[in-house]
Design a protein around this motif. Sequence first.
Motif, PDB file in Angstrom:
ATOM      1  N   LEU A   1       0.853  -1.185   0.000  1.00  0.00           N
ATOM      2  CA  LEU A   1       0.000   0.000   0.000  1.00  0.00           C
ATOM      3  C   LEU A   1       0.888   1.234   0.000  1.00  0.00           C
ATOM      4  O   LEU A   1       1.924   1.271   0.667  1.00  0.00           O
ATOM      5  CB  LEU A   1      -0.903   0.024   1.232  1.00  0.00           C
ATOM      6  N   VAL A   2       0.493   2.231  -0.750  1.00  0.00           N
ATOM      7  CA  VAL A   2       1.246   3.479  -0.816  1.00  0.00           C
ATOM      8  C   VAL A   2       0.413   4.551  -0.124  1.00  0.00           C
ATOM      9  O   VAL A   2      -0.622   4.967  -0.649  1.00  0.00           O
ATOM     10  CB  VAL A   2       1.546   3.881  -2.284  1.00  0.00           C
ATOM     11  N   GLY A   3       0.829   4.931   1.064  1.00  0.00           N
ATOM     12  CA  GLY A   3       0.065   5.918   1.828  1.00  0.00           C
ATOM     13  C   GLY A   3      -1.338   5.427   2.145  1.00  0.00           C
ATOM     14  O   GLY A   3      -2.278   6.210   2.184  1.00  0.00           O
ATOM     15  N   GLY A   4      -1.474   4.118   2.333  1.00  0.00           N
ATOM     16  CA  GLY A   4      -2.776   3.536   2.637  1.00  0.00           C
ATOM     17  C   GLY A   4      -3.662   3.308   1.423  1.00  0.00           C
ATOM     18  O   GLY A   4      -4.817   2.932   1.555  1.00  0.00           O
ATOM     19  N   VAL A   5      -3.122   3.539   0.235  1.00  0.00           N
ATOM     20  CA  VAL A   5      -3.897   3.385  -1.003  1.00  0.00           C
ATOM     21  C   VAL A   5      -3.407   2.149  -1.752  1.00  0.00           C
ATOM     22  O   VAL A   5      -2.207   1.951  -1.933  1.00  0.00           O
ATOM     23  CB  VAL A   5      -3.768   4.640  -1.898  1.00  0.00           C
ATOM     24  N   ASP A   6      -4.341   1.332  -2.192  1.00  0.00           N
ATOM     25  CA  ASP A   6      -4.040   0.129  -2.962  1.00  0.00           C
ATOM     26  C   ASP A   6      -3.919   0.504  -4.438  1.00  0.00           C
ATOM     27  O   ASP A   6      -4.906   0.867  -5.078  1.00  0.00           O
ATOM     28  CB  ASP A   6      -5.157  -0.905  -2.755  1.00  0.00           C
TER      29      ASP A   6
END
Length: 190
Positions: free
Chosen positions: A155-160
């Motif tokens: 996850l990048v900054g909580g984004v999938d």
Amino acid sequence: MLYKIVALLLEVVSGLLTTTALLRLYMQHQRIPLSARSGNPLGRFIFALTDWIVLPLRRVIPALGRWDMASLTAAFLIQLAHFAVLWSLNGFGVTPMSIVVLALLGMVRLSLSGLTAMVLVYAVLSWVQTQSFLSELLDRLVTPLLAPIRKVLPLVGGVDLSPLVLLVVLQIFTIVLGDVQYGLLSAVAG
């Protein structure tokens, strides 16, 4: 002009039938129930569009594990008929083997387009957090495709970002397939 109109109508009809047969194949592989009793609203639609060709083929073509080979054969035969009609309208300008290859490539192209649409809708629905049959169905269809990417991409900054990566990969395959089809048509016509 008449040829273009017939080609468009063929593309729409064969595209709908082929995509539905491929969806039937994939949903059965994922063990998603299609019966009316299951509550799947797509089941009746899929059966209505594909039973006429899949059920007779099932009598002679067995399943291969979890893969319904009758549905796959139906999708191929629909594409083959599509390109055969265009071939005959075009004055039999290409070899029959080219029609077979074009039918296979057409089936792959429709698979890639269908997967792209499913991933896009899945991504949009994941943003709004709806609890509907469609979002659950898409989750069951798309998650197996995203799983290998999710293993590698955190996850990048909580984004999938796995749906974005899958969309890019599908678009790359679509571009390569388009170039192969164009090259084949150019070689045959030239």
